[in-house]
Enzyme design. Structure first.
Site, PDB file in Angstrom:
ATOM      1  N   SER A   9       0.848  -1.194   0.000  1.00 33.87           N
ATOM      2  CA  SER A   9       0.000   0.000   0.000  1.00 33.87           C
ATOM      3  C   SER A   9       0.882   1.242   0.000  1.00 33.87           C
ATOM      4  CB  SER A   9      -0.874   0.026   1.253  1.00 33.87           C
ATOM      5  OG  SER A   9      -1.356   1.347   1.435  1.00 33.87           O
ATOM      6  N   ASP A 174      -6.120  -6.612   4.625  1.00 35.00           N
ATOM      7  CA  ASP A 174      -5.562  -5.265   4.611  1.00 35.00           C
ATOM      8  C   ASP A 174      -5.567  -4.674   6.016  1.00 35.00           C
ATOM      9  OD1 ASP A 174      -4.803  -2.706   3.980  1.00 35.00           O
ATOM     10  OD2 ASP A 174      -6.522  -2.254   2.694  1.00 35.00           O
TER      11      ASP A 174
HETATM   12  C1  DX5 Z   1      -5.960   1.267   6.010  1.00 29.46           C
HETATM   13  C2  DX5 Z   1      -5.551   0.987   4.584  1.00 29.46           C
HETATM   14  C3  DX5 Z   1      -4.419   0.033   4.480  1.00 29.46           C
HETATM   15  C4  DX5 Z   1      -3.166   0.499   5.144  1.00 29.46           C
HETATM   16  C5  DX5 Z   1      -2.394  -0.687   5.571  1.00 29.46           C
HETATM   17  O1  DX5 Z   1      -7.081   2.071   6.011  1.00 29.46           O
HETATM   18  O2  DX5 Z   1      -6.630   0.456   3.829  1.00 29.46           O
HETATM   19  O3  DX5 Z   1      -4.159  -0.324   3.131  1.00 29.46           O
HETATM   20  O4  DX5 Z   1      -2.366   1.293   4.340  1.00 29.46           O
HETATM   21  O5  DX5 Z   1      -1.272  -0.255   6.252  1.00 29.46           O
HETATM   22  P1  DX5 Z   1      -0.501  -1.164   7.286  1.00 29.46           P
HETATM   23  O6  DX5 Z   1      -0.017  -2.358   6.508  1.00 29.46           O
HETATM   24  O7  DX5 Z   1       0.588  -0.295   7.767  1.00 29.46           O
HETATM   25  O8  DX5 Z   1      -1.480  -1.554   8.344  1.00 29.46           O
HETATM   26 ZN    ZN Z   2      -6.323  -0.555   1.656  1.00 32.73          ZN
END
Ligand code: DX5
Ligand code: ZN
Length: 225
Positions: A9, A174
């Site tokens: 992401s 996610d």
């Molecule tokens: C959260 C997003 C994710 C986020 C994940 O609202 O949809 O895609 O960027 O980030 P990490 O892997 O750091 O939890």
């Molecule tokens: Zn996401």
């Protein structure tokens, strides 16, 4: 062995040099590029929309996976497609005519996904299976990177796996995914892993590719045991 895809992401990337970050994550071995679109309404945070996505499209040939955390996804579907995304995922909580929206996304030539928050049930998805390419299970409450994985997501992933059986629908996870959590979500039935902070840790291709390889290694190791 499961064919697991890693979708970094870019929410956790350095926005001051986004084009370089896209090139770096592409080279580092990302399978898909995950684009977290946030509107400041459905989720508290704000990120980017079609113009920014269009401006980075040519820096990678990998599929662009748009995760729309917005209250009105129907309003801009065409703009996202024109910006060059390959997949559009909308949230079940804010899409009243989900069946219609998924049809529209496919009509526009994109893969269609639905996302569910940690407190959202999978009920109703059984009626949409032939319209879905992807189900995104939020494993944190959406809005921010770097949060802690919510354990109860594992049972939800298992239930979705039972629901879709062998249908060609990806199960994407996610939020809060790291080396420890990744094997657990894969074992539960997920096959696409979004990771922000665990991948965009360090600086540039070398660090990112080590981070991606570490995720893959832990997943494979767990599958062998
Ligand atoms: C959260 C997003 C994710 C986020 C994940 O609202 O949809 O895609 O960027 O980030 P990490 O892997 O750091 O939890
Ligand atoms: Zn996401």
């Amino acid at each position: 062995m499961t064919d697991v895809l890693i979708a970094p992401s870019i929410l956790s990337s350095n926005f001051s040099c986004l084009a370089d970050e896209i090139k770096a994550i592409d080279k580092a071995g990302a399978d898909w590029i995950h684009l977290d679109v946030m509107d400041g309404h459905f989720v508290p945070n704000l990120t980017f929309g079609p113009p920014i996505i269009k401006s980075i499209r040519n820096y990678s040939k990998k599929p662009f996976d748009a995760h729309l955390m917005v209250t009105n996804p129907d309003d801009l579907l065409e703009e996202y497609v024109n910006a060059g995304v390959d997949m559009i995922t909308v949230h079940k909580e804010v899409t009243p005519h989900l069946d219609r929206t998924l049809n529209r996304i496919r009509e526009l030539g994109c893969k269609a996904g639905v996302s569910i928050n940690p407190a959202t049930s999978i009920s109703g998805l059984e009626f949409l299976l032939d319209k879905l390419d992807l189900i995104l299970v939020m494993t944190v409450n959406p809005g921010f990177g770097g949060q802690v994985f919510i354990e109860s997501s594992l049972n939800k992933i298992k239930s979705i796996k039972e629901l879709i059986k062998e249908k060609p629908i990806k199960i994407q996870v996610d939020g809060g995914i790291n080396k420890v959590v990744a094997p657990m979500v894969i074992e539960a039935g997920a096959n696409v892993v979004v990771a922000g902070s665990a991948v965009f840790n360090g600086d540039g291709v070398e660090s990112y590719s080590k981070n991606i390889e570490a995720l893959r290694y832990k997943i494979k190791k767990n599958e062998k045991n």
